[in-house]
Design a protein around this motif. Structure first.
Motif, short mmCIF file in Angstrom:
data_model
loop_
_atom_site.label_atom_id
_atom_site.label_comp_id
_atom_site.label_asym_id
_atom_site.label_seq_id
_atom_site.Cartn_x
_atom_site.Cartn_y
_atom_site.Cartn_z
N ALA A 128 1.11 -1.53 0.00
CA ALA A 128 -0.18 0.06 0.10
C ALA A 128 0.98 1.41 0.41
N ALA A 129 2.26 1.06 0.95
CA ALA A 129 2.68 2.47 0.96
C ALA A 129 3.79 2.45 -0.08
N LEU A 130 4.06 1.33 -0.42
CA LEU A 130 4.80 1.40 -2.27
C LEU A 130 3.54 1.96 -3.30
N GLU A 131 2.58 1.93 -3.68
CA GLU A 131 1.99 2.39 -4.41
C GLU A 131 1.44 3.91 -4.12
N SER A 132 0.91 4.22 -2.83
CA SER A 132 0.72 5.65 -2.53
C SER A 132 2.27 6.23 -3.09
N ALA A 133 3.54 5.85 -2.92
CA ALA A 133 4.65 6.04 -3.08
C ALA A 133 4.28 6.82 -4.47
N LYS A 134 4.31 5.90 -5.64
CA LYS A 134 5.02 5.26 -6.95
C LYS A 134 3.53 6.42 -7.89
N ALA A 135 2.83 6.32 -6.81
CA ALA A 135 1.18 7.34 -7.64
C ALA A 135 1.65 9.27 -7.53
N ALA A 136 2.54 9.16 -6.17
CA ALA A 136 2.50 10.31 -5.38
C ALA A 136 3.53 11.59 -6.98
N ARG A 137 4.54 10.66 -7.13
CA ARG A 137 5.70 10.38 -8.09
C ARG A 137 4.62 10.81 -9.72
N ALA B 52 8.16 30.81 -11.94
CA ALA B 52 8.87 29.80 -11.75
C ALA B 52 9.92 29.51 -9.73
N LYS B 53 9.31 30.29 -9.10
CA LYS B 53 9.94 30.27 -7.67
C LYS B 53 8.10 28.76 -7.40
N ALA B 54 7.33 29.33 -7.61
CA ALA B 54 6.07 29.06 -7.42
C ALA B 54 6.29 26.92 -8.14
N ILE B 55 6.72 27.19 -8.79
CA ILE B 55 7.46 25.62 -9.85
C ILE B 55 8.23 24.79 -9.22
N SER B 56 9.43 25.59 -8.73
CA SER B 56 10.64 25.17 -7.88
C SER B 56 9.88 24.34 -6.52
N GLY B 57 9.07 25.86 -5.87
CA GLY B 57 8.35 24.77 -4.01
C GLY B 57 7.26 23.57 -4.96
N GLY B 58 6.64 23.68 -5.94
CA GLY B 58 5.95 22.23 -5.33
C GLY B 58 6.07 21.35 -5.55
N ILE B 59 7.56 21.54 -6.91
CA ILE B 59 8.35 19.91 -7.22
C ILE B 59 9.08 19.82 -5.76
N THR B 60 9.78 20.87 -5.73
CA THR B 60 9.97 20.11 -3.98
C THR B 60 8.81 20.00 -2.82
N ARG B 61 7.99 20.59 -2.17
CA ARG B 61 6.92 19.70 -1.80
C ARG B 61 6.46 18.41 -2.42
N ASP B 62 6.39 18.00 -4.10
CA ASP B 62 6.10 16.82 -4.06
C ASP B 62 7.31 15.42 -4.30
N VAL B 63 8.66 15.82 -3.67
CA VAL B 63 9.46 14.96 -4.02
C VAL B 63 9.18 15.17 -2.34
N ASP B 64 9.43 15.91 -1.54
CA ASP B 64 9.14 15.21 0.09
C ASP B 64 7.55 14.74 0.10
N ALA B 65 7.37 14.84 -0.20
CA ALA B 65 6.37 13.64 0.21
C ALA B 65 5.88 12.25 -0.37
N ALA B 66 6.97 12.18 -1.44
CA ALA B 66 7.61 10.83 -2.43
C ALA B 66 8.20 10.52 -1.28
N LYS B 67 9.50 10.66 -1.01
CA LYS B 67 10.39 10.83 0.00
C LYS B 67 9.34 10.30 1.16
N LEU B 68 8.59 10.46 1.98
CA LEU B 68 8.67 10.60 3.11
C LEU B 68 7.51 8.89 3.15
N LEU B 69 6.65 8.81 1.86
CA LEU B 69 5.90 7.30 0.72
C LEU B 69 7.07 6.68 1.21
N GLU B 70 8.12 6.87 0.66
CA GLU B 70 8.90 5.83 0.91
C GLU B 70 9.62 4.89 1.62
#
Lengths: 178, 617
Positions: free
Chosen positions: B177-186, B249-267
């Motif tokens: 379940a956790a792997l699937e959530s991480a994969k889905a987030a990515r 550009a700042k919004a994009i950079s921040g959004g990507i960082t947030r998503d990467v962090d969320a995926a890392k958490l799920l991993e």
């Protein structure tokens, strides 16, 4: 059928009682509008054997009105429904429904109940109307028809002469029945 | 003379107590009716009975030689078959020569009370030569139940198949379940950002072009105020554009960082779930834990369902038929029924009044006792009615089958007084029943299991709620062939035990998913035999399992590495865009200052030589 028709015409013109003809007409109507697949109809039909009515008229009217009855079935159904759902009669109907034989009359069918009710209600008005019409026919219309040139010519036709022979035989029967 | 003769005939007819004419006519009518009854009543009644039964069975019903005998009175037929609505090429039931005694009280009211009946022979599930489906009652196509599968995870402890167990339990693991959530987030991030980054980069490149143009501008070469103003306007517009680009550009950079962090958490969660899953998976490897044999429940369910399928099927059908018999009353009398119905045009409507003791249809008792060549059957069915509220007892069925070596007794009853739900209960007991399982226990490494079973089954329910409890004892258990440590141990253990005890519970409620649980002494039997062998083998298997699970997690996470890298490069690109624009902005700001200085110098030159009027206070 032809004989029966001839006998009916003869009866209209003979000294058969007008009241018997009218009663036969009204009974025929009653038996036509009540569905025949039940014990009630059979009982009514047999009852008419014991009454002094014109059976030729009755049988013809049954045949005629049976053909026309489906046209009135919607109204008969509604009337039957209304009667069978009458609050004051529920006790009576429940008693009847639980008695032996009575359910075989299918009185709880809307067409049977509606037909019976309509037949009884119409019986006296129809009787009086037909009685009046027969008397009117005999007193006014029959002499005019007999003396008309058309009838005189008609009588000369071979088919009509054959019918006349049948009629003479029918007279004997009618008189013997009377 | 002729007239006198007619008159004398009329006079004679008019004398006496009895009028012969009407009586004769009545006799003729009644005679005609009797003749009609003798000739046509039975065929008509047969057709009527077939039609009525078809309405209840919702499938073709054939009756042969139905006879109503008024002396008695009784009703009999040579044979009857009712097709199965759901299996049109099969008969639900087939009856041989049958005779019922009727009740005059009911007959005189146009109703049927089959007081007692005797059926010579009965058969269930016989094949038909033609389909028994009726177009007006076509049943929806049945969905085949998916057969439950069970891997061979616990067959051999020495060579424990860890991969099979992992695959079998995959859906129940927390790591999955956790792997699937991480994969889905990515995947979500990988879909969302590339287009936005591309658009931002293109805008930044355009910005850079305009910045370069302004940067290459030599202010000294500007000759007029109008020219200065034009360049100033362009520069200010570039400044404004730069601000927007930086913000995007700042919004994009921040959004990507947030998503990467969320995926890392799920991993991280997926990795930490390995520990929890290990505890769960280990229980499958311990024969004493019970979990290993809980996994056998689908197999046991399949085996028991196959054996009891026919009884359950017929039970459901019987309840269905009882319900339909009750609801077959004409509902024309219901409140709100429309006065105009197609059937009423020619046949009218039937208004039913309360009944006082005479059901429209009632079966008192029907008994069938016969031998089908192998077994003695005794079947008794009683108290079935269209008006069950008029009966004091519920509908009951008793079935006894005696095959010399084994016997079964079933007692069932259902109370159809309650129109919305039919409470039912039944009890069954059997003994001497031979149990043979060839392939069904292959999951345990067992081929050819046999034994003699006895036990009892009790059930109760209403509407869609069902509760069944069974206690089954399998004595003289034997295994023909065994493989793997569990199979071999089981074979060894069964040689010493007297019986395998099974306790089965099945619960199916309207609002819950059906549950099937089996409890047995198999856990203890095997656990005792396996002893140290199990402990050593399981330790090894456990280490292997942990390794496999961790590898699997890393592998799955590795599969999404490409998405991870791509997301990272997108983040870098967005950050690069921010710095590029900011540098451009600085260059444009400097150019704006130059242009403003130039503008001021133009204004100063134009005011030279002009004297301004003086103001006196």
């Amino acid at each position: 059928m032809l004989k029966r028709l001839v006998r009916l015409v003869m009866a209209l013109n003979s000294n058969a009682k007008a009241s018997q003809l009218a009663a036969g007409f009204a009974c025929g109507l009653l038996l036509a509008i009540v569905p025949s697949n039940n014990l009630l109809w059979l009982m009514l039909f047999i009852l008419t054997f014991f009454l002094k009515i014109h059976r030729g008229m009755q049988l013809l009217m049954i045949a005629l009105f049976k053909l026309l009855a489906p046209l009135a079935s919607v109204w008969l159904d509604r009337l039957g429904w209304a009667v069978l759902r009458l609050e004051s009669l529920q006790g009576l109907f429940t008693d009847l429904y639980n008695l032996p034989i009575a359910p075989l009359t299918r009185f709880n069918n809307t067409l049977v109940a509606g037909g019976l009710m309509a037949g009884f209600v119409l019986w006296i008005p129809v009787f009086l109307l037909v009685l009046g019409l027969v008397k009117l026919y005999r007193a006014r219309l029959a002499p005019l028809i007999v003396d008309s040139k058309f009838v005189k010519h008609l009588k000369k036709l071979p088919l009509v002469q054959k019918i006349a022979v049948l009629a003479s035989k029918a007279v004997v029967v009618v008189r013997s029945e009377a | 003379m002729k007239r006198l003769a007619i008159l004398s005939k009329a006079i004679r007819a008019n004398t006496g107590w009895i009028k012969t004419g009407p009586l004769l006519a009545t006799a003729i009518v009644l005679g005609a009716l009797t003749a009609f009854f003798v000739m046509f009543a039975n065929p008509l009644l047969e057709k009527g009975a077939e039609k009525a039964l078809q309405g209840i069975f919702q499938a073709k019903v054939d009756i042969q030689d139905l006879r109503l005998t008024l002396l008695g009175p009784s009703l009999s037929f040579k044979a009857m078959s009712a097709a199965d609505k759901d299996e049109p090429m099969t008969n639900l039931v087939e009856l041989g020569s049958t005779e019922f005694s009727l009740d005059w009280g009911h007959l005189l009211r146009g109703r049927f009370f089959l007081r007692t009946g005797r059926i010579e022979r009965m058969a269930f599930g016989t094949a038909r030569t033609f389909s028994g489906a009726l177009p007006e009652y076509v049943s929806p196509s049945k969905q085949k139940k998916e057969s439950s599968s069970f891997g061979s995870g616990i067959v051999n402890l020495a060579g424990f198949d860890v991969s099979a167990l992992l695959e079998q339990q995959k859906d129940k693991l927390k790591t999955t379940a956790a792997l699937e959530s991480a994969k889905a987030a990515r995947e979500k991030a990988a879909k969302e950002w590339p287009a936005r980054v591309e658009s931002s980069t293109a805008a930044v490149q355009d910005f850079q072009v305009s910045v370069e143009r302004l940067r290459s501008l030599d202010v000294k070469n500007i000759k007029s105020v109008g020219e200065v103003n034009s360049y100033l306007s362009e520069a200010k517009s570039a400044v404004q554009n730069g601000k927007t680009l930086v913000s995007e550009a700042k919004a994009i950079s921040g959004g990507i960082t947030r998503d990467v962090d969320a995926a890392k958490l799920l991993e991280k969660e997926a990795r930490s779930a390995v520990e929890k899953d290990m505890a769960y998976l280990k229980s499958f490897m311990d024969p004493k834990s019970g979990a290993a044999f809980n996994a056998l429940e689908p197999v046991m369910e399949q085996v028991l369902t196959d054996k009891a399928q026919l009884a359950v099927y017929y039970g459901k059908k019987a309840l269905d038929l009882l319900g339909r018999l009750r609801s077959s009353k004409d509902d024309d009398t219901k409140e709100g029924a429309k006065p105009k119905k197609p059937a009423s045009i020619t046949k009218g409507r039937t208004v039913d009044f309360p009944l006082r003791g005479y059901s429209r249809f009632r079966l008192g008792e029907c008994v069938s006792s016969f031998n089908d060549g192998l077994r003695d059957w005794y079947i008794r069915l009683s108290d079935i009615s269209t008006e069950p509220e008029l009966l004091s007892a519920p509908s009951a069925l008793t079935v006894q089958v005696d095959a010399r070596t084994w016997e079964i007794t079933i007692d069932a009853s259902a109370d159809t007084k309650f129109s919305d739900s039919v409470p039912w209960q039944f009890s069954a007991s059997g003994s001497g029943l031979q149990v043979t399982l060839e392939e069904e226990l292959a999951v345990l490494g067992v081929q050819g299991f046999s034994g003699v079973s006895s036990g009892s089954l009790k059930g109760q329910g209403k509407k869609k709620d069902t509760l069944l409890n069974a206690d089954i004892f399998v004595t003289e258990p034997k295994i023909r062939e065994a493989s793997g440590s569990v199979g071999s141990s089981l074979k060894q253990a069964l040689a010493k035990v007297k019986s395998i005890d099974l306790s089965v519970a099945y619960q199916d409620t309207d609002d819950q998913k059906a549950s099937f649980t089996v409890r047995s002494n198999l856990d203890t039997i095997i656990g005792d035999v396996l002893g140290d062998l199990a402990a050593t083998a399981l330790k090894k298997a456990s280490t292997e399992l942990e390794g496999k699970l961790s590898t699997r997690v890393e592998q799955e996470l590795g599969e999404s590495a490409a998405a991870k890298i791509s997301l990272g490069s997108l983040g870098h690109e967005a950050s690069g865009n921010v710095s590029t624009v900011q540098k451009g902005q600085a260059a444009v700001d400097a150019k704006v200052q130059e242009l403003e200085t130039k503008a001021r110098s133009f204004v100063g030159d134009s005011l030279k030589g002009l004297s301004l009027p003086g103001f006196k206070p």
